[in-house]
Design a protein around this motif. Structure first.
Motif, PDB file in Angstrom:
ATOM      1  N   ASP A 196      81.503  10.024   7.815  1.00 38.31           N
ATOM      2  CA  ASP A 196      81.119   9.696   6.440  1.00 38.31           C
ATOM      3  C   ASP A 196      82.339   9.704   5.539  1.00 38.31           C
ATOM      4  O   ASP A 196      82.469   8.879   4.640  1.00 38.31           O
ATOM      5  N   ARG A 233      72.156  10.489   9.632  1.00 38.15           N
ATOM      6  CA  ARG A 233      72.774  10.693   8.326  1.00 38.15           C
ATOM      7  C   ARG A 233      71.754  11.020   7.233  1.00 38.15           C
ATOM      8  O   ARG A 233      72.140  11.396   6.121  1.00 38.15           O
ATOM      9  N   LYS A 234      70.478  10.914   7.525  1.00 39.35           N
ATOM     10  CA  LYS A 234      69.478  11.401   6.567  1.00 39.35           C
ATOM     11  C   LYS A 234      69.403  12.925   6.589  1.00 39.35           C
ATOM     12  O   LYS A 234      68.977  13.536   5.614  1.00 39.35           O
ATOM     13  N   ARG A 235      69.838  13.509   7.706  1.00 37.42           N
ATOM     14  CA  ARG A 235      69.774  14.963   7.852  1.00 37.42           C
ATOM     15  C   ARG A 235      71.155  15.618   7.751  1.00 37.42           C
ATOM     16  O   ARG A 235      71.252  16.798   7.407  1.00 37.42           O
ATOM     17  N   ARG A 280      75.828  19.803   5.696  1.00 33.89           N
ATOM     18  CA  ARG A 280      77.206  19.301   5.733  1.00 33.89           C
ATOM     19  C   ARG A 280      77.928  19.886   6.940  1.00 33.89           C
ATOM     20  O   ARG A 280      78.129  21.098   7.029  1.00 33.89           O
ATOM     21  N   ARG A 289      73.202  23.624   0.883  1.00 31.53           N
ATOM     22  CA  ARG A 289      72.848  22.299   1.372  1.00 31.53           C
ATOM     23  C   ARG A 289      72.839  21.306   0.216  1.00 31.53           C
ATOM     24  O   ARG A 289      72.459  21.619  -0.899  1.00 31.53           O
ATOM     25  N   ARG A 290      73.254  20.072   0.503  1.00 27.98           N
ATOM     26  CA  ARG A 290      73.397  19.043  -0.523  1.00 27.98           C
ATOM     27  C   ARG A 290      72.395  17.927  -0.285  1.00 27.98           C
ATOM     28  O   ARG A 290      72.394  17.331   0.792  1.00 27.98           O
ATOM     29  N   ASN A 291      71.566  17.665  -1.286  1.00 28.41           N
ATOM     30  CA  ASN A 291      70.610  16.556  -1.203  1.00 28.41           C
ATOM     31  C   ASN A 291      69.779  16.622   0.073  1.00 28.41           C
ATOM     32  O   ASN A 291      69.442  15.608   0.674  1.00 28.41           O
ATOM     33  N   GLY A 292      69.465  17.855   0.490  1.00 30.22           N
ATOM     34  CA  GLY A 292      68.661  18.015   1.684  1.00 30.22           C
ATOM     35  C   GLY A 292      69.422  17.807   2.974  1.00 30.22           C
ATOM     36  O   GLY A 292      68.848  17.951   4.057  1.00 30.22           O
ATOM     37  N   ARG A 293      70.716  17.460   2.898  1.00 31.17           N
ATOM     38  CA  ARG A 293      71.503  17.221   4.112  1.00 31.17           C
ATOM     39  C   ARG A 293      72.380  18.429   4.423  1.00 31.17           C
ATOM     40  O   ARG A 293      72.886  19.092   3.523  1.00 31.17           O
ATOM     41  N   GLU A 322      75.482  15.248   6.747  1.00 28.91           N
ATOM     42  CA  GLU A 322      76.718  14.613   6.286  1.00 28.91           C
ATOM     43  C   GLU A 322      77.813  15.068   7.243  1.00 28.91           C
ATOM     44  O   GLU A 322      77.963  16.268   7.501  1.00 28.91           O
TER      45      GLU A 322
END
Length: 675
Positions: A373, A347-349, A319, A313-317, A351
């Motif tokens: 995105d 989009r906070k959760r 993909r 997972r990237r930055n908590g999101r 990508e």
């Protein structure tokens, strides 16, 4: 040590003999030795570059040829070879420029024109490619690569008639060539001439009994798009199962090399047609899926490493990558399903990456793609797409198309992400072991739905997406546009003709009798052959009741989406096809407050419209059997006040089937749980 010019010429002649004999290593040593003394000798340099390309070193050959054509701008053969190697390297604009220069320097040279045509075709410039192949044939009528390339171009453009004409000329020259018979079968199948296609494939099989390509073309030809009747539909399903069993046995002991060769033939567009019936084909699709994934795993070993097993997972999101051939604003898969997801996911959760599996530069495609995105692209072939999908490092990969998208379906048979999902762009299990989850809709699935899927079924709340209408602002035609008498009830039967199953043909005369005066209105198929097959079925069904189908049915020509919506608004009652329901068209009919009559099917594919009606509180328009379906249709046709009351209720509740944030929240929770 410098080689004298006289010795260099003898050495060059010997190098050419070695090269032509296939002794590449010794030929290369001689070429290099000569070039040390004569680095710009045009013929030595040209043949040295050819050898590099022929031995898989195109990257080394290109700078050699680039310098050669700069030094010798009249060297036509060098420009031609340069263009071929540029094409092989994917540098199409530069390849076309080089080959066009070769053609100017050496006009009417058939091999150059064929290579130019191939480059133009790869660049999507099909008209110019056809002109180049035609010019090659004018220069050399016996140039078979030009004929086969032209036939392939027509086949790729789904122009069976033109492809067949070219292939007949090929067979006139070489009737013993299996590939010509195979391609002829494809051209005939494309024009829905299945019996003739079958005979062409049988001839190809006699000439090339070990050909995997012929085996799979025979398999694809077994399922009729519009069956002539129940008997043909049942026989085709039985034949398909037999063929699948034979293929499974054929590949049971195949080596990895044999499986890798078969990989290029292992698409399965005909599984699209397996859904058009009320037989449970879950087991059949699972066997097809096992075979497809076995062959695909062998092919994958050649083109991409398997995806990592643990998600990152990237930055908590999370993909999410969506792979589809139909990122197009008005395509049913996009507007009915995917658009709501892409626009709605937080989009906070998440990508959200779009991976188009088809070239499309239309405005509709640009509008759809702008919702992601980011978009990642590759040449739309299995090799390029596999690599670009792996490069996304997606946590979740979603394939919404099913076998409607031939390339995306092949890709879904590979393991390219830790979690891989299918969905109801084609509302039936894929049967593939590489797909972990089927994202469906709770309102549209029966209680025992998991038994109909190989994938683990996930039931997203309500209709499973957030639907946006295309009909807003459309002013419908009045019924007078159809030029029917005011007292005639107008039934919309406006789906693709392959959705109407032979088992249900009896419904049309039953409704025509019970709702008289009425008109059942269909749209023609793009193929006149398929329209004629369906009309023959109608004739047979009506004749059993002593009726003439033409007095009760009418066919409209195909039209634009906007005009389709205007026509839709002119009907009194919309008849949802039993067995394979409509989603987008039902939503569009409801947007005009038209009563939708639906029979609740056994499987998801027969419950799309009934799910919508349940969601908006119109369960009284849903029946549990076809007798009640016919009775409800007749009752609505005869009772205009009841129709008006139902239209009023639809008007008040239809918004509950659109823009549904609860469905998107449910989707988000389910996706989060997958990682």
């Amino acid at each position: 040590m410098r080689i004298a010019k006289q010795d260099a010429e003898r050495a060059f002649a010997h190098a050419l003999d070695l090269h032509r004999a296939g002794n590449h290593s010794e030929a290369e040593m001689l070429y290099r030795a000569i070039r040390k003394s004569f680095p710009d000798h045009p013929d030595v340099t040209y043949n040295f570059a050819l050898l590099l390309g022929q031995t898989g070193r195109t990257g080394e050959a290109l700078p050699v040829l680039r310098r050669l054509v700069r030094l010798f701008p009249d060297f036509a053969a060098a420009f031609s070879a340069f263009g071929v190697f540029l094409k092989e390297s994917g540098l199409l604009p530069e390849a076309i420029t080089a080959l066009e220069q070769a053609d100017r320097l050496r006009p009417n040279h058939a091999p150059t024109l064929v290579n130019l045509g191939n480059s133009l075709a790869m660049a999507g410039r099909h008209q110019e490619a056809a002109s180049s192949f035609t010019a090659a044939l004018a220069a050399d009528p016996m140039m078979m690569p030009a004929r086969t390339a032209l036939a392939t171009l027509h086949l790729n453009a789904e122009n069976g008639e033109c492809a067949g004409r070219v292939l007949r000329s090929c067979l006139a020259i070489d009737p013993a060539e299996a590939e010509f018979w195979r391609q002829t079968g494809k051209a005939l199948a494309m024009d829905y001439r299945r019996d003739e296609a079958g005979r062409a494939y049988d001839r190809a099989a006699l000439l090339a009994p070990r050909s995997d390509a012929v085996r799979h073309d025979i398999r694809r030809n077994l399922m009729p798009t519009v069956p002539a009747g129940k008997a043909e539909a049942q026989a085709a399903l039985a034949a398909y199962e037999t063929c699948l069993n034979d293929l499974t046995a054929h590949y049971a002991d195949a080596s990895p090399e044999e499986l890798a060769i078969a990989f290029d033939q292992m698409d399965s567009p005909e599984t699209f047609l397996l859904a058009y019936g009320e037989t449970d084909v879950t087991g059949l699709l699972a066997r097809q899926g096992d075979l497809m994934s076995k062959v695909s795993a062998a092919g994958q070993a050649r083109i991409a490493k398997p995806a990592p097993r643990a998600p990152a997972r990237r930055n908590g999101r999370i993909r999410v990558a969506i792979v589809s051939e139909f990122f197009r604003r008005r395509h049913p898969v996009w507007k009915g399903l995917v658009a709501g997801w892409v626009h709605g996911l937080d989009r906070k959760r998440f990508e959200v990456i779009g991976v188009p599996a088809a070239r499309d530069e239309t405005d509709d495609a640009k509008i759809a793609r702008s919702a992601f995105d980011r978009i990642v692209t590759a040449e739309p072939n299995i090799h390029g797409m596999t690599k670009v999908i792996v490069s996304t490092a997606a946590d979740i990969l979603i394939y919404p198309d099913g076998p409607i998208g031939q390339l995306s379906h092949r890709l879904s048979a590979l393991r390219l992400a830790p979690v891989q999902c299918a969905s109801w762009g084609h509302p039936i299990t894929t049967g593939l072991p590489t797909l972990d989850v089927f994202l469906s809709a709770d309102a549209m699935e029966p209680a025992d739905a998991q038994a109909h899927y190989r994938e683990r079924l996930v039931r997203i709340a309500h209709l499973g997406t957030s639907y946006s209408l295309e009909t807003q602002g459309i002013v419908p035609h009045g019924r007078e546009w159809l030029n029917e008498a005011p007292e005639t009830a107008l039934f919309a039967c406006i789906h693709s003709l392959y959705k109407y199953l032979p088992d249900h043909d009896w419904l049309f005369p039953r409704i025509a009798q019970g709702a008289a005066p009425c008109r059942l209105i269909f749209f023609e198929d793009p193929s006149p052959v398929l329209t004629a097959v369906f009309q023959s079925r109608l004739a047979a069904a009506f004749s059993k009741h002593g009726m003439d189908w033409a007095e009760h049915c009418r066919f409209l020509p195909r039209t634009t989406p906007e005009e389709f919506y205007r026509i839709l608004g002119a009907f009194d009652v919309y008849l949802d096809p039993p067995g394979f329901s409509g989603f987008n068209t039902a939503q569009e009919a409801l947007s005009f407050d038209i009563p939708v009559v639906s029979a609740k099917g056994r499987f998801l594919r027969g419950r799309l419209a009934s799910g919508i009606l349940h969601q908006i509180g119109m369960d009284d328009l849903v029946t549990d059997n076809l007798e009640d379906y016919a009775a409800l249709a007749c009752s609505l046709a005869r009772d205009s006040s009841r129709r008006a009351d139902i239209s009023s209720r639809i008007r008040a509740g239809k918004q509950r089937g659109w823009q549904d944030p609860e469905a998107i929240l449910s989707l988000q929770d389910h996706l989060s749980a997958l990682v």
